[in-house]
Design a protein around this motif. Structure first.
Motif, PDB file in Angstrom:
ATOM      1  N   VAL A 287       0.643  -1.133  -0.044  1.00  0.00           N
ATOM      2  CA  VAL A 287      -0.268   0.124   0.238  1.00  0.00           C
ATOM      3  C   VAL A 287       0.379   1.211   0.046  1.00  0.00           C
ATOM      4  N   TYR A 288       0.354   1.720  -1.216  1.00  0.00           N
ATOM      5  CA  TYR A 288       1.325   3.684  -0.469  1.00  0.00           C
ATOM      6  C   TYR A 288       0.354   4.500  -0.901  1.00  0.00           C
ATOM      7  N   CYS A 289       0.690   5.415  -0.209  1.00  0.00           N
ATOM      8  CA  CYS A 289      -0.620   6.198   0.441  1.00  0.00           C
ATOM      9  C   CYS A 289      -0.149   7.722   0.999  1.00  0.00           C
ATOM     10  N   LYS A 290      -0.105   8.710   0.392  1.00  0.00           N
ATOM     11  CA  LYS A 290       0.501   9.631   0.297  1.00  0.00           C
ATOM     12  C   LYS A 290      -0.597  11.523   0.857  1.00  0.00           C
ATOM     13  N   PRO A 291      -0.697  11.534   1.334  1.00  0.00           N
ATOM     14  CA  PRO A 291      -0.041  12.263   2.783  1.00  0.00           C
ATOM     15  C   PRO A 291      -1.087  10.984   3.885  1.00  0.00           C
ATOM     16  N   TRP A 292      -0.382  10.880   4.783  1.00  0.00           N
ATOM     17  CA  TRP A 292      -1.183  10.051   5.934  1.00  0.00           C
ATOM     18  C   TRP A 292      -2.350  10.390   7.089  1.00  0.00           C
ATOM     19  N   HIS A 293      -2.620  11.216   6.387  1.00  0.00           N
ATOM     20  CA  HIS A 293      -3.613  12.667   8.087  1.00  0.00           C
ATOM     21  C   HIS A 293      -4.589  12.897   7.320  1.00  0.00           C
ATOM     22  N   LEU A 294      -5.600  13.578   7.550  1.00  0.00           N
ATOM     23  CA  LEU A 294      -6.247  14.714   7.440  1.00  0.00           C
ATOM     24  C   LEU A 294      -6.832  15.857   8.487  1.00  0.00           C
ATOM     25  N   GLY A 295      -5.993  17.236   7.888  1.00  0.00           N
ATOM     26  CA  GLY A 295      -5.888  17.357   8.736  1.00  0.00           C
ATOM     27  C   GLY A 295      -4.983  17.235  10.423  1.00  0.00           C
ATOM     28  N   ASN A 351      10.039   6.821   4.216  1.00  0.00           N
ATOM     29  CA  ASN A 351      10.209   5.676   4.861  1.00  0.00           C
ATOM     30  C   ASN A 351       9.151   5.242   4.303  1.00  0.00           C
ATOM     31  N   GLY A 352       7.625   4.992   4.450  1.00  0.00           N
ATOM     32  CA  GLY A 352       6.428   3.389   4.528  1.00  0.00           C
ATOM     33  C   GLY A 352       6.962   3.191   2.983  1.00  0.00           C
ATOM     34  N   HIS A 353       7.090   4.500   1.780  1.00  0.00           N
ATOM     35  CA  HIS A 353       6.927   3.797   0.610  1.00  0.00           C
ATOM     36  C   HIS A 353       8.881   3.455   0.402  1.00  0.00           C
ATOM     37  N   ALA A 354       9.964   3.405   0.748  1.00  0.00           N
ATOM     38  CA  ALA A 354      10.865   2.964   1.100  1.00  0.00           C
ATOM     39  C   ALA A 354      11.238   1.403   1.501  1.00  0.00           C
ATOM     40  N   ILE A 355      10.280   1.378   2.762  1.00  0.00           N
ATOM     41  CA  ILE A 355      10.887  -0.151   3.454  1.00  0.00           C
ATOM     42  C   ILE A 355       9.232  -1.239   2.108  1.00  0.00           C
ATOM     43  N   ALA A 356       8.859  -0.374   1.114  1.00  0.00           N
ATOM     44  CA  ALA A 356       7.809  -1.309   0.170  1.00  0.00           C
ATOM     45  C   ALA A 356       8.383  -1.328  -0.404  1.00  0.00           C
ATOM     46  N   ASP A 357       9.700  -0.922  -1.133  1.00  0.00           N
ATOM     47  CA  ASP A 357      10.277  -0.959  -2.193  1.00  0.00           C
ATOM     48  C   ASP A 357      11.079  -2.021  -1.760  1.00  0.00           C
ATOM     49  N   MET A 358      12.166  -1.932  -0.697  1.00  0.00           N
ATOM     50  CA  MET A 358      12.446  -2.525  -0.532  1.00  0.00           C
ATOM     51  C   MET A 358      12.017  -4.177  -0.141  1.00  0.00           C
ATOM     52  N   ALA A 359      10.983  -4.401   0.345  1.00  0.00           N
ATOM     53  CA  ALA A 359      10.514  -5.820   0.934  1.00  0.00           C
ATOM     54  C   ALA A 359      10.364  -6.539  -0.334  1.00  0.00           C
ATOM     55  N   ILE A 360       9.714  -5.167  -1.825  1.00  0.00           N
ATOM     56  CA  ILE A 360       9.728  -6.738  -2.632  1.00  0.00           C
ATOM     57  C   ILE A 360      10.961  -6.784  -3.008  1.00  0.00           C
ATOM     58  N   GLU A 361      12.233  -5.834  -3.574  1.00  0.00           N
ATOM     59  CA  GLU A 361      13.242  -6.732  -3.655  1.00  0.00           C
ATOM     60  C   GLU A 361      13.801  -7.332  -2.959  1.00  0.00           C
ATOM     61  N   ASN A 362      13.603  -7.786  -2.124  1.00  0.00           N
ATOM     62  CA  ASN A 362      13.672  -8.586  -0.636  1.00  0.00           C
ATOM     63  C   ASN A 362      13.213 -10.361  -1.148  1.00  0.00           C
ATOM     64  N   TYR A 363      11.739  -9.994  -2.330  1.00  0.00           N
ATOM     65  CA  TYR A 363      12.025 -11.348  -1.817  1.00  0.00           C
ATOM     66  C   TYR A 363      12.648 -12.015  -3.463  1.00  0.00           C
ATOM     67  N   LEU A 364      12.874 -10.996  -4.362  1.00  0.00           N
ATOM     68  CA  LEU A 364      13.853 -11.547  -5.117  1.00  0.00           C
ATOM     69  C   LEU A 364      15.415 -12.075  -4.616  1.00  0.00           C
ATOM     70  N   GLU A 365      15.859 -11.605  -3.638  1.00  0.00           N
ATOM     71  CA  GLU A 365      17.014 -11.885  -2.957  1.00  0.00           C
ATOM     72  C   GLU A 365      17.096 -13.344  -2.391  1.00  0.00           C
TER      73      GLU A 365
END
Ligand SMILES: Cc1cc2nc3c(=O)[nH]c(=O)nc-3n(C[C@H](O)[C@H](O)[C@H](O)COP(=O)(O)OP(=O)(O)OC[C@H]3O[C@@H](n4cnc5c(N)ncnc54)[C@H](O)[C@@H]3O)c2cc1C
Length: 444
Positions: A287-295, A351-365
């Protein structure tokens, strides 16, 4: 004395931890959870029976005072135990230092301990069997369905935080109301859990202090140890296609798959066919979401904000780090919720987006590269560089699992380090000699 009352949706792993942080700063909290109380009724804790806990998660548990209670019930895992196709095994340590280990922990036990901790503050109430149906963010009203009577009730809120996981209803309401970028990317692969029971002697069937992996190209089997001397195995496999969860169904299909791919695991899983056919198949998405808040009214945290695929063992750890970061901001910006939510969102989204991407890369690893000669060569150089430049060059896995470095920085540093390793191997393809001066120039 803070008088304000918070409404949290979800008493999974994130909700009760965040509630404890809020209570420790003097706020009252009401958590609404759709499930019954798992401390009183025997229900599944949901996905994955056990989880890998690492530095970020441990740090938050220490901050709220739960670490010492949890620690004795965890099982340290020193590295990946690779199971080759021919049945041979070898350990690839996660780190080079004694304390660089990750810990297998029971999801249900941790969840129950977190709920009890929150309630023990005297400022947190958990309302079970309340399923959020929708949120009116204009009128500050939440619509719940009571799972025992199916009655629908509307309740007011002052400030609401969505800890309601990857299919968050609060997120849906925020996305409908505001200009939010939101995308859910299915991985295309799902998972199924199987069990390696203890031996009749009551001992573990395989090495307990490791995370076992059977890497097989486009799919893999893993196993994490449990306190009762069993292991929970998880098969990660395509959801659709010629060889997939869609096609592997009969006893013959299942045995053929295991005989050709995970031969040594067959004798470890006595109820293989039954478990495979009976246990549900879970799907995976980021899940990629931005921003994470409403006011200053609503916020998303944990999987509701950033569900990630489980291959870095970081979803819960990232969610716990969210809570710790939010608590720090609460301390720094006393009751200025606009600033707190806004800063939290702008700091944590990347940070959330970065760990989401790294987690997919780690599947390949994990499923594909861990047994490559090239991967092993790179890993050797990586470890040598860490010894040569302590503190300056930290392998990416270690930055994620053993440090508190923000994930976005880890991703960036990891990219630079990847290039350094490539250049070292270009200069000496054996990876035996390292040009220290060249590396020094490339290090940030
Ligand atoms: C197979 C698998 C393995 C994993 N392994 C690891 C690992 O090793 N290490 C790691 O760090 N992470 C791991 N994760 C990720 C981890 O499970 C999540 O990141 C973590 O559970 C997030 O916690 P959460 O509280 O945000 O969400 P959840 O744990 O999903 O909790 C959400 C809660 O909200 C409740 N809820 C949902 N909707 C509503 C509603 N409408 N109304 C009221 N209540 C609602 C749910 O019942 C639940 O209790 C794994 C995930 C999977 C799928």
């Amino acid at each position: 004395m803070n008088k304000e009352k918070f409404t949290l949706i979800g008493a999974g792993l994130t909700g009760p931890l965040l509630a404890t942080y809020l209570a420790q700063q003097g706020y009252s909290v009401e958590i609404f959870e759709r499930r019954p109380d798992m401390r009183k009724e025997s229900i599944s804790a949901g996905r994955s029976i056990n989880l890998a806990l690492s530095a970020r998660g441990n740090h938050a548990l220490k901050e709220v005072g739960l670490y010492n209670k949890i620690k004795p019930n965890t099982i340290p895992m020193k590295g990946r135990m690779i199971h080759d196709l021919d049945g041979n095994t070898h350990l690839q340590p996660y780190g080079q230092k004694e304390n660089e280990v990750i810990f297998s922990v029971s999801r249900a036990q941790l969840n129950m301990d977190l709920m009890t901790l929150a309630e023990e503050t005297g400022k947190v109430t958990i309302r079970f069997n309340h399923q959020l149906l929708s949120a009116d963010l204009e009128q500050n009203k939440l619509l719940f369905q009571l799972s025992d009577s199916l009655e629908e009730i509307e309740l007011p809120f002052n400030r609401v935080i969505g800890c309601d996981g990857s299919a968050s209803i609060l997120r849906k309401s925020i996305v409908e109301k505001a200009d939010i970028q939101y995308v859910k990317k299915p991985l295309g692969h799902g998972y199924k859990e199987l069990t390696i029971p203890p031996l009749e002697s009551g001992k573990f069937r395989i090495e307990p202090n490791a995370l076992h992996i059977w890497p097989r190209g486009n799919h893999m089997l893993i196993a994490l140890p449990n306190n009762d001397f069993s292991f929970t195995c998880t098969l990660f496999f395509p959801m659709t296609g010629a060889t997939s969860f869609e096609t592997v169904k009969t006893e013959k299909d299942i045995l053929d798959l295991f005989q050709s791919q995970f031969h040594d695991a067959i004798k470890l899983i006595p109820n293989l066919v039954e478990d495979f056919q009976k246990n549900s198949t879970g799907d995976l998405a980021s899940v990629y979401c931005k921003p994470w808040h409403l006011g200053d009214k609503a916020l998303l945290i944990g999987d509701a904000a950033h569900a990630v695929v489980p291959f870095f063992g970081q979803g819960m750890n990232a969610s716990f780090q969210d809570c710790s970061t939010l608590a720090k901001l609460m301390g720094q910006n006393k009751n200025d919720w606009k600033t707190i939510f806004n800063t939290f969102s702008s700091v944590q989204v990347e940070n959330g987006h970065a760990i989401a991407d790294m987690a997919i890369e780690n599947y390949l690893e994990m499923r594909d590269h861990v047994n490559d000669t090239e991967y092993k060569k790179r890993r050797n150089v990586e470890l040598k560089l860490e010894r040569m430049f302590p503190g300056q060059f930290i392998p990416r896995y270690s930055m994620v699992s053993f440090h508190q470095i923000p994930y976005a920085e880890v991703y960036q540093r990891g990219g630079k380090q990847f290039k350094i390793i490539g250049d070292v191997l270009k200069a000496d393809p054996s990876g035996q000699s390292i040009d220290k001066v060249m590396v020094e120039k490339m290090l940030p």
